[in-house]
Structure formats: C-alpha cells, structure tokens
Design a protein around this motif. Structure first.
Motif, short mmCIF file in Angstrom:
data_model
loop_
_atom_site.label_atom_id
_atom_site.label_comp_id
_atom_site.label_asym_id
_atom_site.label_seq_id
_atom_site.Cartn_x
_atom_site.Cartn_y
_atom_site.Cartn_z
N UNK A 1 -12.87 -15.07 -70.46
CA UNK A 1 -13.10 -13.87 -69.88
C UNK A 1 -12.07 -12.90 -70.24
N UNK A 2 -10.84 -13.44 -70.00
CA UNK A 2 -9.59 -12.81 -70.17
C UNK A 2 -8.69 -12.75 -71.43
N UNK A 3 -9.71 -13.19 -72.59
CA UNK A 3 -8.84 -13.20 -73.68
C UNK A 3 -8.11 -12.12 -74.22
N UNK A 4 -8.96 -10.98 -74.05
CA UNK A 4 -8.01 -9.63 -74.37
C UNK A 4 -6.86 -9.46 -73.73
N UNK A 5 -6.83 -9.66 -72.59
CA UNK A 5 -5.58 -9.58 -71.74
C UNK A 5 -4.54 -10.51 -72.21
N UNK A 6 -4.98 -11.87 -72.46
CA UNK A 6 -3.83 -12.73 -72.84
C UNK A 6 -3.49 -12.67 -74.31
N UNK A 7 -4.31 -11.97 -75.10
CA UNK A 7 -3.98 -11.79 -76.36
C UNK A 7 -2.92 -10.78 -76.63
N UNK A 8 -2.71 -9.88 -75.51
CA UNK A 8 -1.84 -8.84 -75.75
C UNK A 8 -0.34 -9.40 -75.59
N UNK A 9 -0.34 -10.67 -74.94
CA UNK A 9 1.19 -11.15 -74.79
C UNK A 9 1.45 -12.02 -76.01
N UNK A 10 0.79 -11.84 -77.09
CA UNK A 10 0.94 -12.74 -78.37
C UNK A 10 1.52 -11.33 -79.37
N UNK A 11 2.09 -12.05 -80.29
CA UNK A 11 2.42 -11.15 -81.46
C UNK A 11 1.18 -10.89 -82.30
N UNK A 12 0.23 -11.97 -82.59
CA UNK A 12 -0.70 -11.85 -83.39
C UNK A 12 -2.08 -11.24 -82.80
N UNK A 13 -1.92 -10.96 -81.29
CA UNK A 13 -2.95 -10.15 -80.58
C UNK A 13 -4.47 -11.04 -80.50
N UNK A 14 -4.10 -12.28 -80.58
CA UNK A 14 -5.35 -13.27 -80.65
C UNK A 14 -5.14 -14.50 -79.66
N UNK A 15 -6.44 -15.05 -79.23
CA UNK A 15 -6.44 -16.15 -78.58
C UNK A 15 -7.07 -17.33 -79.06
N UNK A 16 -6.67 -18.42 -79.47
CA UNK A 16 -7.46 -19.38 -80.11
C UNK A 16 -8.48 -20.25 -79.53
N UNK B 1 8.57 -36.70 -83.70
CA UNK B 1 9.88 -35.99 -82.63
C UNK B 1 9.64 -34.48 -82.77
N UNK B 2 8.57 -33.92 -83.22
CA UNK B 2 8.41 -32.51 -83.34
C UNK B 2 7.81 -31.82 -82.38
N UNK B 3 8.08 -30.71 -81.64
CA UNK B 3 7.56 -29.84 -80.79
C UNK B 3 7.03 -28.73 -81.45
N UNK B 4 5.52 -28.87 -81.91
CA UNK B 4 4.97 -27.70 -82.72
C UNK B 4 4.31 -26.50 -81.86
N UNK B 5 4.76 -25.41 -81.69
CA UNK B 5 4.27 -24.48 -80.78
C UNK B 5 3.11 -23.63 -81.42
N UNK B 6 2.12 -23.51 -81.00
CA UNK B 6 0.91 -22.90 -81.76
C UNK B 6 0.54 -21.76 -80.62
N UNK B 7 1.43 -20.62 -80.39
CA UNK B 7 0.90 -19.61 -79.41
C UNK B 7 0.65 -18.28 -80.05
#
Length: 270
Positions: free
Chosen positions: A214-229, A251-257
């Motif tokens: 429901x809040x994906x548009x709101x959260x998308x604004x906090x990303x560079x890509x303007x999207x929520x996966x 040992x990798x910390x892979x961020x996908x945000x």
C-alpha cells in the motif's frame, strides 16, 4: 515435466535447500525459484495454510513434493535441530541453507516499556537461530561444499529501526565471521540485505499485512531508482549466490535497496 527446465538459468538438480520463514514473502519466492531450478526444498514457518499453498505451487510446477515443517523458530528451541535432521533424513544431504526467518518490533524506541523483552525475542529469531542453524548445518554442508545465505537488511548499516538495525548488524557480522571460519571447509556464507520490499513484513512492525504494498510509492521516493521490488528479485540474487556463478563470493554483504542507503535524504518517519 523435465522439458520445462531445459533452459533454466541455474542447475540445482540433485541439490537440497532449507529455507526458513518460507511461508510467504522473500522466503517463499526463494523456495519456489530454487525448486524451479531443480532443487528439493524444505519449507518451514508458523502458518500451515500458507506453507501448504506454497508446497502446492511448487508441486504443480515441478512434480516434486517439498518437505513441509511447521513450527515457531522464535519459541521452539528444538526446531533448528529438527529442521536439519528431517532435511537430511528425507533427502540424504544439505546443499543450501537460507536463514530468512526474521521479525521486528512495532514500537522500536526507548519509549517502549517492553523494549528489552521484545528485543530479546527479536534477537533470538534474527541472530541466535541463524547461528544455531549454521552450526548444525556445517557437517552436512562440508560434505556437499554447500553454502549459506542470510537474509539481512539495509537497516544493518544505519539505525533506521533502532534495535532491529542492531540485530541485522549482528547478523551481518555472523555472515562475515562464518565465512572466515568455514571457508577452509569449502562452505561459502553470504548475506542479502534488501531495503523495503513488497512482503508481509509490515505485520511484524505493527502495520497492516499489506503495509509495503500500500505504501510502495511513499517508500520508492527514498530510493535512487524510485521503485520498490517484489520478493522475486531477492530470489534472483539468492539463486545467483547459491549457484556456481557465485563460486568466488563469500563473506559478502550484498545490498539490494535501489540506492536507498546512498541517497541524500532524511530517513522516513511515521
């Protein structure tokens, strides 16, 4: 049915994967995708109805029946041993352990009078259970040169949700320490750190079950890509890490945000 998988991206034929918290969201997506690529999967969670739905979806696609184990990792101290033992008993081996089960705190602030008690419960599921499962899995993963994937969060890098961030930072350190300790045994350990993803995680934070949808548009604004996966994108990353294509990664910390952590902005506040 086998013909459906001739062009599959990864070959997990003969491999066995145990995915915790796999009744919905990222865990369910990983279980389904691993099965699609040929793995026998073990799915587990608290909700029998949801686990049954995922199992039926997997069987319809692959003709292979997942092992379904219902239980609460947060409260059942014997469940980690049961998961490993039943997996090996059913399939004879273990190749991939995905520590996906996790939770948060609805009122994650110093003002919460029950903060310490709730933190202890959260830390149990987010950190102690993955540590326990990793230890129990080692003897089996060593035989298969298998790997472990921990599902953490981009919140591990910033105090986005205070004590939740603390627990995920601890999980990241578990990933690094385990990779260091288990590399000589041929076991790789990595972490996937999503940002907001369209899952039912909202209910663990005291929100509606569809909070992120429901809040994906709101959260998308906090990303560079303007999207929520959606969870399938995290499953794609998990499949890569578990495959031979990820053979040099540990040992990798892979961020996908979507670039959330590096975007210049104030963190969201409710």
């Amino acid at each position: 049915m086998t013909a459906c998988f001739r062009n599959k991206k990864y070959d997990f034929d003969g491999k066995v994967a145990l995915i915790t918290g796999s009744s919905a969201g990222i865990g369910a997506a990983i279980a389904y995708q691993f099965a699609e690529y040929g793995a026998n999967v073990v799915i587990t969670g608290r909700n029998l109805e949801e686990l049954t739905r995922i199992a039926q979806k997997i069987m319809k696609k692959t003709d292979r029946e997942p092992l379904v184990i219902v239980g609460d990792l947060q409260t059942d101290q014997q469940l980690p041993s049961k998961l490993i033992d039943e997996t090996v008993k059913k399939f004879g081996r273990l190749d991939i352990l995905v520590n996906n089960a996790g939770t948060g705190i609805a009122d994650d602030t110093f003002d919460n009078p029950d903060l310490i008690a709730e933190f202890d419960k959260m830390f149990e599921l987010n950190v102690r259970v993955p540590l326990r499962l990793c230890r129990l899995a080692v003897e089996h993963l060593e035989k298969t040169h298998g790997n472990i994937i921990n599902i953490s969060s981009n919140a591990s890098a910033e105090p986005i949700l205070f004590t939740y961030s603390m627990s995920k930072a601890a999980l990241d350190m578990l990933t690094k320490g385990a990779a260091q300790d288990l590399g000589s045994k041929g076991i790789r350990v990595n972490s996937i750190n999503p940002g907001p993803t369209i899952t039912s995680m909202g209910r663990c934070l005291g929100k509606d079950v569809d909070h992120f949808e429901k809040s994906k548009d709101k959260f998308a604004k906090f990303t560079i890509l303007n999207r929520i996966p959606y969870p399938e994108e995290m499953a794609n990353l998990a499949s890569f890490l578990a495959s031979n294509d990820g053979a040099n990664i540990t040992g990798a910390i892979i961020v996908s945000d979507g670039g959330m952590l590096v975007k210049k902005r104030q963190y969201f506040a409710e």
